[in-house]
Design a protein around this motif. Sequence first.
Motif, PDB file in Angstrom:
ATOM      1  N   THR A  25       5.350 -11.237   1.709  1.00 36.05           N
ATOM      2  CA  THR A  25       5.517 -11.149   3.156  1.00 36.05           C
ATOM      3  C   THR A  25       5.119  -9.777   3.685  1.00 36.05           C
ATOM      4  O   THR A  25       4.781  -8.887   2.905  1.00 36.05           O
ATOM      5  CB  THR A  25       6.992 -11.468   3.526  1.00 36.05           C
ATOM      6  OG1 THR A  25       7.122 -11.563   4.934  1.00 36.05           O
ATOM      7  CG2 THR A  25       7.940 -10.417   2.981  1.00 36.05           C
ATOM      8  N   THR A  26       5.182  -9.617   4.985  1.00 37.73           N
ATOM      9  CA  THR A  26       5.012  -8.308   5.605  1.00 37.73           C
ATOM     10  C   THR A  26       6.397  -7.837   6.028  1.00 37.73           C
ATOM     11  O   THR A  26       7.330  -8.631   6.112  1.00 37.73           O
ATOM     12  CB  THR A  26       4.095  -8.380   6.851  1.00 37.73           C
ATOM     13  OG1 THR A  26       4.654  -9.314   7.774  1.00 37.73           O
ATOM     14  CG2 THR A  26       2.687  -8.778   6.469  1.00 37.73           C
ATOM     15  N   MET A  27       6.522  -6.557   6.296  1.00 31.00           N
ATOM     16  CA  MET A  27       7.808  -6.033   6.772  1.00 31.00           C
ATOM     17  C   MET A  27       7.728  -5.884   8.285  1.00 31.00           C
ATOM     18  O   MET A  27       6.673  -5.570   8.823  1.00 31.00           O
ATOM     19  CB  MET A  27       8.122  -4.681   6.115  1.00 31.00           C
ATOM     20  CG  MET A  27       8.431  -4.803   4.643  1.00 31.00           C
ATOM     21  SD  MET A  27       8.818  -3.224   3.883  1.00 31.00           S
ATOM     22  CE  MET A  27      10.483  -2.964   4.433  1.00 31.00           C
ATOM     23  N   SER A  28       8.841  -6.055   8.943  1.00 28.15           N
ATOM     24  CA  SER A  28       8.830  -5.990  10.404  1.00 28.15           C
ATOM     25  C   SER A  28       9.387  -4.671  10.934  1.00 28.15           C
ATOM     26  O   SER A  28       9.707  -4.560  12.102  1.00 28.15           O
ATOM     27  CB  SER A  28       9.639  -7.158  10.968  1.00 28.15           C
ATOM     28  OG  SER A  28      10.961  -7.100  10.474  1.00 28.15           O
ATOM     29  N   GLN A  32       6.358   0.641   9.373  1.00 28.55           N
ATOM     30  CA  GLN A  32       5.525   0.041   8.341  1.00 28.55           C
ATOM     31  C   GLN A  32       4.294  -0.618   8.967  1.00 28.55           C
ATOM     32  O   GLN A  32       4.361  -1.173  10.060  1.00 28.55           O
ATOM     33  CB  GLN A  32       6.320  -1.023   7.560  1.00 28.55           C
ATOM     34  CG  GLN A  32       7.513  -0.480   6.823  1.00 28.55           C
ATOM     35  CD  GLN A  32       7.128   0.482   5.726  1.00 28.55           C
ATOM     36  OE1 GLN A  32       6.073   0.386   5.129  1.00 28.55           O
ATOM     37  NE2 GLN A  32       7.983   1.448   5.472  1.00 28.55           N
ATOM     38  N   ARG A  33       3.183  -0.553   8.260  1.00 28.81           N
ATOM     39  CA  ARG A  33       1.986  -1.261   8.711  1.00 28.81           C
ATOM     40  C   ARG A  33       2.254  -2.761   8.647  1.00 28.81           C
ATOM     41  O   ARG A  33       2.751  -3.273   7.658  1.00 28.81           O
ATOM     42  CB  ARG A  33       0.799  -0.918   7.803  1.00 28.81           C
ATOM     43  CG  ARG A  33       0.313   0.482   7.952  1.00 28.81           C
ATOM     44  CD  ARG A  33      -0.961   0.774   7.156  1.00 28.81           C
ATOM     45  NE  ARG A  33      -1.497  -0.334   6.398  1.00 28.81           N
ATOM     46  CZ  ARG A  33      -1.883  -0.231   5.127  1.00 28.81           C
ATOM     47  NH1 ARG A  33      -1.766   0.899   4.473  1.00 28.81           N
ATOM     48  NH2 ARG A  33      -2.397  -1.268   4.512  1.00 28.81           N
ATOM     49  N   LYS A  34       1.905  -3.458   9.685  1.00 27.91           N
ATOM     50  CA  LYS A  34       2.168  -4.901   9.769  1.00 27.91           C
ATOM     51  C   LYS A  34       1.297  -5.714   8.812  1.00 27.91           C
ATOM     52  O   LYS A  34       1.644  -6.829   8.459  1.00 27.91           O
ATOM     53  CB  LYS A  34       1.938  -5.403  11.207  1.00 27.91           C
ATOM     54  CG  LYS A  34       2.797  -4.712  12.233  1.00 27.91           C
ATOM     55  CD  LYS A  34       4.180  -5.291  12.265  1.00 27.91           C
ATOM     56  CE  LYS A  34       4.945  -4.762  13.462  1.00 27.91           C
ATOM     57  NZ  LYS A  34       6.179  -4.136  13.145  1.00 27.91           N
ATOM     58  N   ASP A  35       0.159  -5.156   8.396  1.00 23.80           N
ATOM     59  CA  ASP A  35      -0.756  -5.902   7.531  1.00 23.80           C
ATOM     60  C   ASP A  35      -0.510  -5.661   6.043  1.00 23.80           C
ATOM     61  O   ASP A  35      -1.165  -6.253   5.204  1.00 23.80           O
ATOM     62  CB  ASP A  35      -2.204  -5.563   7.878  1.00 23.80           C
ATOM     63  CG  ASP A  35      -2.525  -4.082   7.681  1.00 23.80           C
ATOM     64  OD1 ASP A  35      -1.583  -3.259   7.678  1.00 23.80           O
ATOM     65  OD2 ASP A  35      -3.717  -3.745   7.533  1.00 23.80           O
ATOM     66  N   ARG A  36       0.443  -4.819   5.735  1.00 23.60           N
ATOM     67  CA  ARG A  36       0.727  -4.515   4.326  1.00 23.60           C
ATOM     68  C   ARG A  36       1.632  -5.591   3.736  1.00 23.60           C
ATOM     69  O   ARG A  36       2.700  -5.870   4.265  1.00 23.60           O
ATOM     70  CB  ARG A  36       1.395  -3.146   4.212  1.00 23.60           C
ATOM     71  CG  ARG A  36       1.499  -2.669   2.794  1.00 23.60           C
ATOM     72  CD  ARG A  36       1.956  -1.236   2.739  1.00 23.60           C
ATOM     73  NE  ARG A  36       1.824  -0.732   1.400  1.00 23.60           N
ATOM     74  CZ  ARG A  36       2.294   0.418   0.997  1.00 23.60           C
ATOM     75  NH1 ARG A  36       2.916   1.213   1.847  1.00 23.60           N
ATOM     76  NH2 ARG A  36       2.143   0.811  -0.246  1.00 23.60           N
ATOM     77  N   LEU A  37       1.196  -6.174   2.618  1.00 24.13           N
ATOM     78  CA  LEU A  37       1.958  -7.238   1.978  1.00 24.13           C
ATOM     79  C   LEU A  37       2.946  -6.673   0.965  1.00 24.13           C
ATOM     80  O   LEU A  37       2.651  -5.701   0.268  1.00 24.13           O
ATOM     81  CB  LEU A  37       1.013  -8.213   1.267  1.00 24.13           C
ATOM     82  CG  LEU A  37       0.151  -9.085   2.175  1.00 24.13           C
ATOM     83  CD1 LEU A  37      -0.820  -9.920   1.333  1.00 24.13           C
ATOM     84  CD2 LEU A  37       0.996  -9.973   3.053  1.00 24.13           C
ATOM     85  N   TYR A  38       4.096  -7.344   0.888  1.00 23.62           N
ATOM     86  CA  TYR A  38       5.154  -6.950  -0.036  1.00 23.62           C
ATOM     87  C   TYR A  38       5.599  -8.158  -0.851  1.00 23.62           C
ATOM     88  O   TYR A  38       5.662  -9.274  -0.332  1.00 23.62           O
ATOM     89  CB  TYR A  38       6.384  -6.424   0.730  1.00 23.62           C
ATOM     90  CG  TYR A  38       6.163  -5.082   1.366  1.00 23.62           C
ATOM     91  CD1 TYR A  38       6.595  -3.919   0.734  1.00 23.62           C
ATOM     92  CD2 TYR A  38       5.511  -4.968   2.586  1.00 23.62           C
ATOM     93  CE1 TYR A  38       6.377  -2.684   1.311  1.00 23.62           C
ATOM     94  CE2 TYR A  38       5.291  -3.732   3.165  1.00 23.62           C
ATOM     95  CZ  TYR A  38       5.729  -2.596   2.523  1.00 23.62           C
ATOM     96  OH  TYR A  38       5.510  -1.372   3.089  1.00 23.62           O
ATOM     97  N   PRO A  54       5.451  -3.048  -2.449  1.00 21.41           N
ATOM     98  CA  PRO A  54       4.105  -3.381  -1.967  1.00 21.41           C
ATOM     99  C   PRO A  54       3.302  -4.132  -3.028  1.00 21.41           C
ATOM    100  O   PRO A  54       3.418  -3.860  -4.222  1.00 21.41           O
ATOM    101  CB  PRO A  54       3.464  -2.014  -1.693  1.00 21.41           C
ATOM    102  CG  PRO A  54       4.595  -1.048  -1.598  1.00 21.41           C
ATOM    103  CD  PRO A  54       5.699  -1.596  -2.444  1.00 21.41           C
TER     104      PRO A  54
END
Length: 173
Positions: A25-28, A32-38, A54
Amino acid sequence: MSGLFDKGEYIVYGTTGVCLVKDITTMSMDEQRKDRLYYVLEPMGVSGSRIMTPVENNKSIMRPVLSREEAFHLIDRIQEVAELGISDDKQRESRYKEALGTCDCRQWIGIIKTLYFRKKDRMSRGKRLTEVDERYLKKAKENLYRELSIPLEIPAEEVEHFITERMEKAAED
């Protein structure tokens, strides 16, 4: 979603050990960058615990758990795994920590073998393993048995017995 690991997959994550990938998911959070996946990871044996890391994590080792074939290959070659080379008691804990941090099953076996023989030696002299030795033996066994439990499809608590039986059977053949 293209990531190294898929939701529902078991992985080894740093010194935490085996984790289930619960989500990607992304973090809200604003910073945090919205396009970074975790990855949302759930450590095995620690219910209710969650780790977010990440997908492009360069700080911690992340790898898939062994396949069934790799697990049997490892077990069948346990005798070939060397003990850890520890020449100085002052280096003992740092060497254990280093071996655990590799996330390598052969290194975990090296810790277990080293401490098995150390325990035998100390017991023959009326001594017990030190607290440090006990802690690292427990962690190495936990990591190894939790990982092997997945491809072997047995509970982690049964892995040690499974390995012992397989090694005894191989010795008879």
